[in-house]
Design a protein around this motif. Structure first.
Motif, short mmCIF file in Angstrom:
data_model
loop_
_atom_site.label_atom_id
_atom_site.label_comp_id
_atom_site.label_asym_id
_atom_site.label_seq_id
_atom_site.Cartn_x
_atom_site.Cartn_y
_atom_site.Cartn_z
N VAL A 162 0.84 -1.29 -0.07
CA VAL A 162 -0.07 0.06 -0.15
C VAL A 162 0.74 1.42 0.20
O VAL A 162 0.19 2.42 -0.42
CB VAL A 162 -0.86 -0.02 1.20
CG1 VAL A 162 -2.09 -1.00 1.09
CG2 VAL A 162 -0.40 0.19 2.76
N THR A 218 -7.37 2.62 1.98
CA THR A 218 -6.39 1.80 2.16
C THR A 218 -6.91 0.62 2.93
O THR A 218 -6.86 -0.58 2.69
CB THR A 218 -5.25 2.27 2.76
OG1 THR A 218 -4.95 3.61 1.74
CG2 THR A 218 -3.98 1.50 2.64
N TYR A 258 -8.88 -1.77 1.34
CA TYR A 258 -8.22 -2.52 0.26
C TYR A 258 -7.17 -3.56 1.02
O TYR A 258 -7.26 -4.85 0.43
CB TYR A 258 -7.15 -1.57 -0.63
CG TYR A 258 -6.11 -2.40 -0.76
CD1 TYR A 258 -6.12 -3.29 -2.10
CD2 TYR A 258 -4.79 -2.40 -0.23
CE1 TYR A 258 -5.10 -3.77 -2.47
CE2 TYR A 258 -3.62 -3.03 -0.67
CZ TYR A 258 -3.78 -3.77 -1.91
OH TYR A 258 -2.88 -4.69 -2.51
N TYR A 317 -15.74 -3.24 4.27
CA TYR A 317 -15.81 -2.65 3.22
C TYR A 317 -16.69 -1.33 3.15
O TYR A 317 -16.05 -0.25 2.92
CB TYR A 317 -15.93 -3.25 1.87
CG TYR A 317 -14.90 -3.51 0.86
CD1 TYR A 317 -13.79 -3.69 0.97
CD2 TYR A 317 -15.36 -2.83 -0.44
CE1 TYR A 317 -12.67 -3.76 0.11
CE2 TYR A 317 -14.55 -2.93 -1.44
CZ TYR A 317 -12.89 -3.26 -1.21
OH TYR A 317 -12.07 -3.20 -2.14
N PRO A 343 -14.99 -7.10 -1.81
CA PRO A 343 -13.84 -7.07 -2.44
C PRO A 343 -13.66 -8.07 -3.70
O PRO A 343 -14.30 -9.04 -3.65
CB PRO A 343 -12.85 -7.61 -1.28
CG PRO A 343 -13.83 -7.45 -0.09
CD PRO A 343 -15.17 -7.47 -0.64
N GLN A 389 -15.67 0.84 -10.49
CA GLN A 389 -14.61 1.85 -10.27
C GLN A 389 -14.27 2.50 -11.51
O GLN A 389 -14.40 4.02 -11.54
CB GLN A 389 -13.25 1.19 -9.88
CG GLN A 389 -12.37 1.97 -9.14
CD GLN A 389 -12.69 2.39 -7.79
OE1 GLN A 389 -13.73 3.33 -7.61
NE2 GLN A 389 -12.06 2.07 -6.59
N TRP A 421 -4.30 -4.18 -11.94
CA TRP A 421 -4.94 -4.95 -10.94
C TRP A 421 -5.44 -6.31 -11.47
O TRP A 421 -5.51 -7.35 -10.77
CB TRP A 421 -6.35 -4.02 -10.74
CG TRP A 421 -6.39 -2.91 -10.12
CD1 TRP A 421 -6.38 -1.60 -10.17
CD2 TRP A 421 -5.98 -3.07 -8.52
NE1 TRP A 421 -5.96 -0.81 -9.14
CE2 TRP A 421 -5.82 -1.48 -7.84
CE3 TRP A 421 -5.46 -3.78 -7.59
CZ2 TRP A 421 -5.48 -1.27 -6.85
CZ3 TRP A 421 -5.35 -3.51 -6.35
CH2 TRP A 421 -5.10 -2.27 -5.91
N GLY A 463 -5.66 3.23 -5.22
CA GLY A 463 -5.48 2.50 -3.95
C GLY A 463 -6.74 2.10 -3.30
O GLY A 463 -6.66 1.65 -2.13
N GLU A 521 -9.06 0.14 -3.60
CA GLU A 521 -10.24 -1.07 -3.89
C GLU A 521 -9.10 -2.07 -4.18
O GLU A 521 -7.80 -2.01 -4.24
CB GLU A 521 -10.88 -0.64 -5.18
CG GLU A 521 -10.01 -1.20 -6.18
CD GLU A 521 -10.16 -1.03 -7.65
OE1 GLU A 521 -10.79 -1.85 -8.20
OE2 GLU A 521 -9.61 -0.19 -8.07
N ALA A 522 -9.61 -3.24 -4.10
CA ALA A 522 -8.78 -4.37 -4.15
C ALA A 522 -9.11 -4.95 -5.51
O ALA A 522 -10.24 -5.32 -6.15
CB ALA A 522 -9.22 -5.42 -3.13
#
Lengths: 508, 315, 291
Positions: free
Chosen positions: B194, B248, B251, B295, C131, C161, C215, C288, C290-291
């Motif tokens: 990150v 973050t 994430y 989330y 996620p 996104q 990603w 940054g 989100e996954a």
């Protein structure tokens, strides 16, 4: 001459072993020199699940905490397979035919056997357990077959009348999943008769077995045994190297090299009779044509399977099970013969046939077969599934599959589940009239020598027409700390580490 | 205004969770393979499957099963696990604690480190440190967590140094807190994952703030650069930073699944994997809902903080 | 040869040309092309078939096996050379799906405004609260590990996104005079979106596309690493990491080599995205979240 052949292939295997796991050689020397002391806590790591929930020793659950208990540690059966493969008495003093029909059997129960709750083992418990084993959904009900009557002769004698003859009834009682439980057994408060009793169970994390001091046989040395399940092999290896666990059970052959040359560890490496058959369903096309089955059996490169998949830690098989049964036919061996396989396929008009082979977990053996089959014009695509998908609705109907494991065991123990009359796991639907007639005849024949002759013929038929490809018998592999003592030199069962637990300890 | 916003966002969040639970429940049930078969394995004969299903309550109509589960949720009861036959919460709670611990430890390391790096870069832009660090951060930005994990394992636990365990081994019955060394590599991995985003973001927002009229005026008034930085610029750059920090965290929640797998860390991610393999529907439900909840919560917190700290949005 | 940039030229090309003035873009393009070349041409120069058992498990490098053998005795180098194609095509495909869906939703939302905008964005919020990795893991493990499914799911997971970004950059454009002018001339809606608005947001979308690929690489490879992506016996960089993890301590190469390949690929794409982003002056990419 037959002896010569076996000896040669044995030597071949031995050379492979020596070359690729030098530690194995050192280990056996170390084992001989050490004597285990009393006391201590031994932690075993294993890959899978354990400590899941209620404990039902008669039903499969995927719970390794039940598996370890069933290997004569917490629960015991009436009879037991010896390390060499014969049958010995355990909770039974004797199992004898009541007449010459092979349907009436008298079980004398060992006296002075105490359950972990203090109660003595009696005829009622045995009857309760045998009835429970016969319930639907159990592992081993098929071994005993339908029972006409259960009769308590006295407190330590049970007389059974079977529907169908079982001349090999003492063998039928020897499966570890045919364990004897106290009448009214409660899966939430599990008690058995073994040298260990259940201790603390931490949900999915560990199962502890504590020594049972009033054991009816030689008491265990260790104070306790802890089974720790791991989801991942590398984590398990780390746990051994960092000293958190003492033994890794059933380790993948490719990982053995990790501790090679390290004197802190040793390898337990024993030949066994366990195998992963590739099964072909024989009642529908194309596998109803015996020529296709034989061609695949002829074309598979067993040595390649042995080398690549098992890193040499296996022995060549010839599609027969019951390797350590005293009646096993060692003379039947199959050499790879591509030309013959090819001509069989051409004769059957099956050149260019496309097949899908479904595998559970590891597919490497199937890949070897698929590769070999190309040489005879058969195209095999391999598909790998996880447990929940493999054992789905199609499981009993699949045409071509493999990867699920069959334990080592006497011939009739396996055949009564796989290919005998009313077998419960006969996905191959192999209903060979001659075989079934002979099978019934063998089950009628109490005379050991006469039965042996019939068993040999049964194996001839399996060898010529059966529905299984058994490429190799797999060694049992375990990594142990050097100070673990009391390991056997050999155990055919494939559960050698578990079965050795009462005699294990740390070197004094 | 703020409260209306919060209430609207919360309502939307709850609705989202409901939708997710519906999707998971029916997806896990409609598709092939189920817990009964996963448990029975080779003995999955039709009779055995039917018997186990009735024991587990899986033979009831799906809508009944779902409503019973929903009813439980309202009483904070997450249902029973098919595999362990015990409450789902008992399985999930310790794993949740471990994942939260990982999250907290990562925030404690990653946020201050990124903040300091970003600030130092912003104070003297174009200088050696800024350029070198910027290059490093840009270069490592896209590297997946598992590659970082592999490199760290090779560096710190197997090839170069033998300082740390390469897998997170926690003896049964103990918690991660009693074995803090297992946190080091997962936390380092997530931090490296990150830092590129966070560090550069803080640098950029601080530089914006430093270039703003407000700060320029303050500097012209003769305030020392340090005071300007601390009192004015930092406060103004706080909003995007906090927003970024909350995102973050969200994430990391997702990235933690992979990192937990690589290090075999006993968190929610690895629990989800085994639950999926066993088709343990209510455990899957619980874990996915926890993830989604986290989330949504992190995103909402970021939103609210932004509103609170931006004077013109507050009214 | 130089021509004046016009509004109707291929804007993506212009963006690339402008970006290639930066060194990082050139590095990125070179590295990416190298990895793609390795993936595409690798199978032609591999010494063995990727699924052939040619030796014992985990043999050390040497003796005909430049990188040693893997856990089943297959040549690591050959598997590495064959194993790039899945990552490359799947991450491009997933990012493309995500872009098409996300840009469509974002443009429609920005242009429609009002309740359509509100509704679409709320739907995107719902998607955004799962996620990516969990979303994909769940469905892949249920439906089965099929490549198209992984691609589709990762693509759909990108959608919200991308939609947000598109809506954000398109919102300004929608208010511009030339759009209102086109509306006054009753130019069809799709034509306004396609011809008037899209060309004006190409550069930020290109950056977004790059980030989506990065990603996707991480996500798709991570799935393979966890055993939910490409299935054996196929060769795939992520899968190789999964298969050979067990002996990372003494045989690091079968894990490290594919790991580095994935990292270099992601690095290359990221550098190109950074380069293009650099052409948008005053814009700092906020990513940054989100996954």
């Amino acid at each position: 001459m037959t002896f010569e052949i076996r000896r040669r292939s044995f030597l071949k295997g031995a050379v492979g072993l020596a070359a690729f796991s030098a530690v194995g050689g050192l280990a056996s020397q170390a084992t001989a020199a050490q004597t285990p002391a009393k006391g201590g806590k031994l932690t075993i790591g294993t890959q899978g699940q354990a400590g899941l929930g209620p404990i039902d020793p008669h039903r499969p659950s995927g719970d390794l905490g039940i598996n370890i208990a069933n290997q004569f540690n917490v629960f015991e059966a009436l009879t037991k397979q010896s390390n060499e493969g014969g049958i010995e008495m355990c909770l039974a003093e004797s199992v004898t035919p009541g007449d010459d029909t092979a349907t009436v059997w008298v079980i004398k129960i060992k006296k002075g056997v105490s359950f972990h709750n203090g109660n003595e083992l009696k005829a009622d418990d045995v009857i309760f357990s045998l009835k429970r084993i016969r319930e639907p959904g159990t592992m081993t009900g098929g071994h005993i077959g339908p029972v006409k009557s259960y009769e308590k002769v006295d407190n330590h004698t049970v007389r059974l009348v079977l529907e169908a003859p079982r001349s090999w009834f003492p063998i039928a009682l020897s499966d570890p999943y045919s364990s004897i439980l106290p009448a009214g057994y409660d899966p939430k408060a599990p008690v058995g008769t073994g040298p260990f009793k259940y201790g603390a169970v931490v949900q999915s994390q560990s199962v502890t077995l504590d020594r049972f001091d009033k054991y009816h046989g030689t008491p265990a040395l260790l104070d306790s045994v802890v089974l720790r399940p791991f989801e991942d092999a590398s984590a398990m290896l780390n746990a051994l190297q960092s000293g958190q666990i003492d033994i890794i059970n059933d380790v993948d052959a490719s990982l053995i090299g990790e501790v090679e040359g390290d004197t802190k560890f040793k390898v337990y490496n024993s030949p066994t009779g366990k195998f992963y058959p590739i099964q072909m369903r024989t009642d529908v096309a194309p596998f109803n044509d015996v020529r296709l089955r034989q061609a695949l059996r002829l074309v598979i490169d067993r040595q390649a399977v042995l080398n690549s998949v098992y890193n040499g830690n296996a022995a060549l098989a010839s599609d027969l099970y019951g390797r350590y049964d005293p009646d096993f036919d060692k003379a039947l061996t199959r050499e790879r013969d591509v030309a013959k396989a090819k001509s069989l396929i051409e004769e059957a008009g099956l050149t260019g046939t496309a097949l899908e082979l479904v595998m559970y977990n590891d597919m490497a053996t199937a890949l070897v077969l698929a590769d070999n089959a190309k040489e005879i014009g058969i195209n095999i695509t391999v598909k790998q599934l996880d447990g929940a998908s493999f054992f789905n609705e199609e499981y009993m109907e699949r045409h071509f599959f493999g990867g699920d494991y069959w334990p080592s065991g006497p011939i009739f123990l396996i055949s009564s589940l796989a290919d005998g009359p009313n077998a419960g796991l006969d996905q191959i639907r192999w209903r060979d009239a001659e075989y079934l007639d002979l099978w019934k005849k063998a089950s009628n024949t109490l005379d050991a020598a006469a039965r042996r002759d019939i068993t040999m013929k049964l194996q001839d038929i399996l060898f010529e027409r059966g529905g299984w490809i058994i490429p190799v018998y797999i060694n049992e592999l375990a990594l142990c700390k050097a100070e673990v003592a009391g390991l056997p030199a050999f155990d055919q069962s494939g559960a050698g580490i578990y079965r050795a637990l009462p005699g294990l300890g740390f070197a004094s | 205004m703020l409260w209306r916003h919060v209430i609207r966002r919360s309502a939307l969040g709850v609705f989202t969770l409901f939708l997710i639970s519906l999707i998971i429940f029916f997806a896990t049930n409609v598709l092939p393979g189920d817990a009964a078969r996963a448990i029975l394995g080779r003995s999955a004969t039709p009779e055995a499957v039917a018997m186990l299903k009735s024991q587990l309550g899986m033979d009831r109509p799906l809508s009944v099963q779902y409503l019973a589960w929903m009813g439980g949720i309202l009483h904070l009861d997450m249902g029973m696990s098919f595999i362990s036959r015990g409450p789902v919460w008992d399985i999930v709670a310790p794993r949740l604690m471990n994942t939260l611990l990982l999250l907290a430890a990562t925030s404690l390391v990653a946020l201050p480190v990124s903040f300091v790096i970003g600030t130092v870069m912003a104070i003297k832009p174009g200088r050696l440190f800024d350029n070198a660090m910027n290059g490093f951060l840009i270069g490592t930005a896209g590297i997946p967590e598992f590659v970082i994990a592999i490199i760290l394992v090779l560096l710190l636990s197997t090839q170069v140094f033998h300082l740390l365990p390469s897998t997170a081994l926690v003896p049964p019955g103990q918690s991660v807190l009693e074995n803090p060394q297992v946190l080091v590599l997962p936390v380092l991995t997530l931090t490296f994952a990150v830092m590129p985003y966070l560090g550069r973001l803080i640098r950029a927002s601080l530089m914006d703030a430093l270039a703003s009229e407000y700060v320029v005026t303050a500097r012209l008034k003769g305030l020392s650069p340090r005071v300007v930085l601390l009192r004015h610029a930092m406060r103004n750059s706080l909003v995007p930073s906090i927003q970024a920090a909350a995102l973050t965290l969200a994430y990391i929640l997702g990235g933690a699944v992979v990192v937990e797998f690589i290090f075999q860390y006993p968190g929610l991610g690895s629990a989800l994997q085994s639950a999926v393999a066993q088709r343990d529907v209510f455990v899957i439900q619980a874990i996915v809902l926890i993830f989604a909840f986290g989330y949504i919560a992190f995103n909402m917190v970021a939103d609210i903080l932004t509103i609170l700290m931006t004077p013109r949005l507050r009214s | 040869m130089s021509s004046l940039p016009t509004l109707h030229g291929p804007t993506w090309f212009l963006a690339f040309r402008e970006a290639s003035r930066y060194r990082r873009t050139r590095i990125g393009i070179a590295v990416t092309l190298l990895v793609i070349a390795l993936a595409l041409l690798g199978p032609l120069i591999a010494p063995y078939r990727p699924d052939a058992f040619v030796g014992r498990p985990f043999m050390p490098p040497g003796g005909g096996f430049l990188l040693g053998t893997d856990f089943r005795g297959r040549d690591v180098l050959s598997r590495l050379l064959y194993g790039g194609i899945p990552v490359v095509w799947m991450s491009f495909a997933a990012a493309s799906i995500g872009m098409v869906l996300g840009v469509t939703v974002g443009l429609v939302a920005a242009y429609s405004k009002g309740w359509v905008d509100e509704f679409l964005m709320r739907v995107m919020d719902v998607f955004l609260s799962i996620p990516l990795i969990i979303f994909v893991l769940l469905f892949v493990s249920l439906i089965g590990t099929k490549e198209w499914l992984v691609v589709l799911l990762v693509g759909v997971a990108h959608m919200p996104q991308v939609a947000r970004i598109t809506r954000g950059v398109a919102a300004d454009i929608v208010e511009r005079e030339f759009v209102q002018f086109a509306e006054a001339l009753s130019v069809p809606r799709w034509r306004i979106l396609w011809r008037e608005i899209l060309p004006n947001i190409t550069t930020p979308l290109l950056v977004e596309f790059g980030i989506r690929i990065v990603w996707s690489i991480a996500g798709i490879a991570a799935l393979s690493v966890m055993g939910y992506g490409i299935q054996p016996p196929n060769a795939d960089w992520g899968l190789m990491i999964n298969e050979n993890r067990g002996r990372i301590a003494t045989r690091p190469l079968p894990v490290l080599a594919p790991g580095l390949c994935i990292a270099i690929f992601a690095f290359g794409i990221n550098m190109i995205a950074e380069g293009i982003a650099g052409t948008i002056s005053g814009t700092s990419r906020k990513s940054g979240g989100e996954a």
